[in-house]
Design an enzyme around this catalytic site. Structure first.
Site, short mmCIF file in Angstrom:
data_model
loop_
_atom_site.label_atom_id
_atom_site.label_comp_id
_atom_site.label_asym_id
_atom_site.label_seq_id
_atom_site.Cartn_x
_atom_site.Cartn_y
_atom_site.Cartn_z
N CYS A 357 88.88 81.26 -10.74
CA CYS A 357 89.86 80.24 -11.12
C CYS A 357 89.46 79.43 -12.35
O CYS A 357 90.33 79.12 -13.19
CB CYS A 357 90.19 79.33 -9.94
SG CYS A 357 88.80 78.85 -8.92
N ASP A 406 92.40 88.53 -7.30
CA ASP A 406 92.54 87.08 -7.39
C ASP A 406 93.70 86.71 -8.29
O ASP A 406 93.81 87.22 -9.41
CB ASP A 406 91.24 86.50 -7.95
CG ASP A 406 90.98 85.08 -7.49
OD1 ASP A 406 91.77 84.58 -6.68
OD2 ASP A 406 90.00 84.49 -7.96
N LYS A 491 94.94 74.95 2.57
CA LYS A 491 95.26 76.36 2.39
C LYS A 491 95.90 76.93 3.65
O LYS A 491 95.72 76.42 4.76
CB LYS A 491 94.01 77.17 2.05
CG LYS A 491 92.98 77.27 3.18
CD LYS A 491 91.77 78.09 2.76
CE LYS A 491 90.72 78.14 3.88
NZ LYS A 491 89.53 78.91 3.51
#
Length: 666
Positions: A357, A406, A491
């Site tokens: 990320c 991802d 999450k």
């Protein structure tokens, strides 16, 4: 004294009930033997607890989650008693219930042998048959030290509790919260029928009324374990056991264990020549062999295509980056223990990346962004490295180096709910394509008592509510996971059950309002009114990691992959050597159609070749003899043993291609 009014809460609702003073909880449920404890005003208590006016009392059945924990915790006490009766010098560690069982740690001179476990289990049966009573009593710290003066590990727990000023020591040691609760201390005595003391242990409980209420148990194995999970501490001996409400439930559990062992991906990975873990490379760092590489490539091709179909753009980022990047993202302050140590390159410190990320954020920030570009969806196969402790590494399902599919979606706050719906639909459809179709969702939120989370209360509340609302819309079971959130936001985890009912955490969707902030990466887009606004960042990994997902698939299918994933989709088996040329010619045709085909030209007899193909779990066998050569046909055999003779080659090819295209299991 006047009668007491209490409320019984059960499947029939809330029932006000009048009882005499001195009534104990067990008297309310004397006609329901499956009740082993009570939840009184929300707190689990022994059935021997005295009732007080105005209390709410809920029965706890032995087959409920709380009841199973109580059963297994009681079994752990019985095991510890048996150990100290057989090995008087043994010192007690801790003994909590765990998923499907329990354990207890002991300091003993020699490791336990299999015959020791047999003797301990035999002594446990004797204790159970005696019907010893679990009796709780409150005790001061000083009195507890005096009573347990010969138990050094219990004394350490008491010291930890005291140093916490009565606030409890949960988290100070694995399972310690089971032994010592918040506030005061308590000891449980195991009392014989004549009232004499058989054994005692420091514990907060609750427990079963008597040892006779333990219906079925079995000791499973012993292993070494560091005291309180710290490698700097002494290594103790841990005995694992399991306990169930009925003998039938125990047998079913043991059968599941046998089935799990049969499906163990580490064993099958070797037998099917899929992957290995060479010592020369290091623990938790797998290498994929050609056959495993086929499955990995199919997974990658599938998920790359699906991401593009779902509006993602493919990017690529390096394996290492300057250390400062991970301070900006917050990973080093909040996740530093999970990252490998720094590398010194030309006087600057670099880190192997543990996540992708931060680099995706730099791609977003590389130029000015407009609201018209949002949602902006970036995706890569990013190889990451995490410094997992050696004790938790387990085959492909817990590794130190792995590839993530991802992705990160950058959206306006208003777009976030629809993007999460989009991602959740993507995830569930992907899992179904791989044969996993039994799901539930887990919502991980922050723990307000811990400081590992960043961001304001309002931001967390908004993010959590968005995830909760979207998850609820699916109609799937939603299970809370307090404290399980990432440091930057809550999450959703998709939990999938495999062919034998085990749950695996698979995909995750995380709502992140922190990394885009001015304090972190200062991500901005130009809104429709010309102002600069901060996007919301949504992290998502569909497989989670390719390695772990593959390990789960091996166990789900017991190595018998559906044809589209099978490393070898069909094998040609000649009845005699003279039929090999026909099969090689047929193989060119099959390979031309995209079918992974091999010919078994070994010197083995035909029946041995069939058994080999079945052992290798190859979906289809094409057996060829004289008649087949003459008629341009094959004997078409499935790996389950079904066989059709004289199948025309064209039909055989069509069957295989249809099975591959359908992703069906055969």
């Amino acid at each position: 004294m006047s009668d007491l009014t209490i409320s019984i809460v059960d499947g029939e609702g809330v029932r006000p009930t009048t009882v005499e003073p001195g009534t104990k909880a067990w008297q309310l449920f004397a006609e329901t033997p499956e009740v082993v404890a009570a939840r009184i005003d929300g707190e689990l208590k022994d059935l021997s607890a005295d009732l007080v006016d105005g209390q709410s009392v809920e029965p706890v059945a032995i087959d409920s989650p709380d009841g199973l924990d109580i059963l297994r915790h009681s079994a752990a006490h019985v095991m510890a008693q048996a150990v100290q009766e057989l090995f008087p010098a043994a010192k007690l560690g801790i003994g909590p219930p765990i998923t499907d069982g329990f354990y207890y740690d002991f300091d003993v001179e020699e490791p336990f042998k299999p015959e020791d476990l047999d003797a301990i289990e035999s002594r446990m049966r004797k204790i159970v048959k005696e019907g010893q009573k679990f009796s709780r009593r409150e005790i001061s710290d000083d009195d507890a030290r005096e009573e347990l003066s010969e138990e050094p590990y219990k004394l350490e727990l008491i010291g930890l509790k005291s140093s916490a000023d009565g606030a409890g020591i949960e988290g100070a040691a694995e399972g310690a919260s089971v032994e010592v609760g918040d506030g005061g201390l308590s000891i449980y005595d195991n009392l014989k029928r004549d009232g004499s003391l058989a054994w005692k242990d420091l514990c907060r409980g609750p427990h079963l009324p008597t040892t006779k209420r333990i219906p079925a148990f079995k000791l499973m194995r012993s292993a070494a374990a560091y005291w309180r999970g710290d490698e700097k501490n002494k290594q103790l001996q841990r005995i694992y056991g399991t306990a169930w409400p009925t003998k039938e439930a125990l047998e079913e559990h043991l059968h599941r264990i046998e089935e799990a062992q049969r499906r163990d991906h580490r064993r099958l990975g070797t037998e099917l020549d899929l992957f290995s873990f060479p010592d020369e490379i290091g623990s938790g760092l797998p290498v994929f062999h050609p056959k495993g590489g086929v499955i990995k490539r199919e997974m990658e091709d599938y998920v790359r295509r699906r991401h593009i179909e779902e509006g993602f753009e493919y990017v690529g980022t390096p394996h290492v980056a300057k250390e400062g990047l991970f301070y900006t993202s917050g990973h080093l302050p909040y996740y530093g223990e999970g990252m490998f140590p720094a590398l010194d390159l030309d006087g600057q410190e670099y880190r192997l990346k543990a996540m992708n990320c931060p680099m995706h954020n730099l791609i977003f920030r590389s130029r000015q962004r407009s609201y018209r570009e949002l949602p902006l969806r970036l995706f890569e196969f990013g190889h990451v490295y995490r410094n997992e402790k050696s004790g938790v590494i387990h085959g492909l399902t817990r590794v130190r180096g792995f590839a993530q599919d991802d992705s990160h979606s950058y959206v306006t706050p208003e777009q976030a709910p629809d993007e999460i719906r989009h991602l959740l639909h993507f995830v569930l459809s992907l899992l179904k394509d791989f044969g996993l179709d039994d799901f539930y969702l887990e919502l991980s939120t922050r723990d307000d008592t811990k400081d590992k989370f960043i961001g304001s209360d309002e931001e967390w509340a908004v993010a959590t509510q968005v995830l909760s609302d979207v998850a609820t819309e699916t109609g799937l079971e939603l299970v809370p996971d307090p404290g399980g959130a990432a440091y930057y936001g809550p999450k959703i985890s998709v939990q999938a059950r495999d062919a034998i009912g085990r749950s695996w955490q698979m995909s995750t969707i995380q709502y992140d309002f922190n990394m885009p902030s001015a304090d972190r990466f200062n991500l901005e887009y130009v809104a429709s009114d010309g102002t600069r606004q901060q996007p919301v960042m949504i992290h998502s990994a569909k497989f989670g990691s390719i390695e772990r997902f593959l390990g789960v698939l091996v166990e789900h299918y017991a190595g018998a992959f559906p044809p589209w994933l099978a490393p070898v989709q069909a094998v040609g088996i000649p009845v005699a050597e003279r039929h090999e040329d026909y099969l090689y010619t047929l193989g060119q045709r099959l390979k031309g159609a995209g079918i992974r085909f091999e010919v078994d030209s070994s010197d083995e007899r035909m029946q041995k070749k069939i058994r080999t193909a079945q052992t290798q779990k190859i979906p289809f066998m094409l057996i060829v003899g004289d008649n087949d050569v003459e008629n341009d046909a094959v004997s078409f055999r499935y790996r389950n043993g079904d066989q059709e003779n004289g199948v025309p080659v064209d039909e055989a090819v069509t069957r295989i291609l249809e099975a591959i295209a359908s992703r069906a299991q055969v």
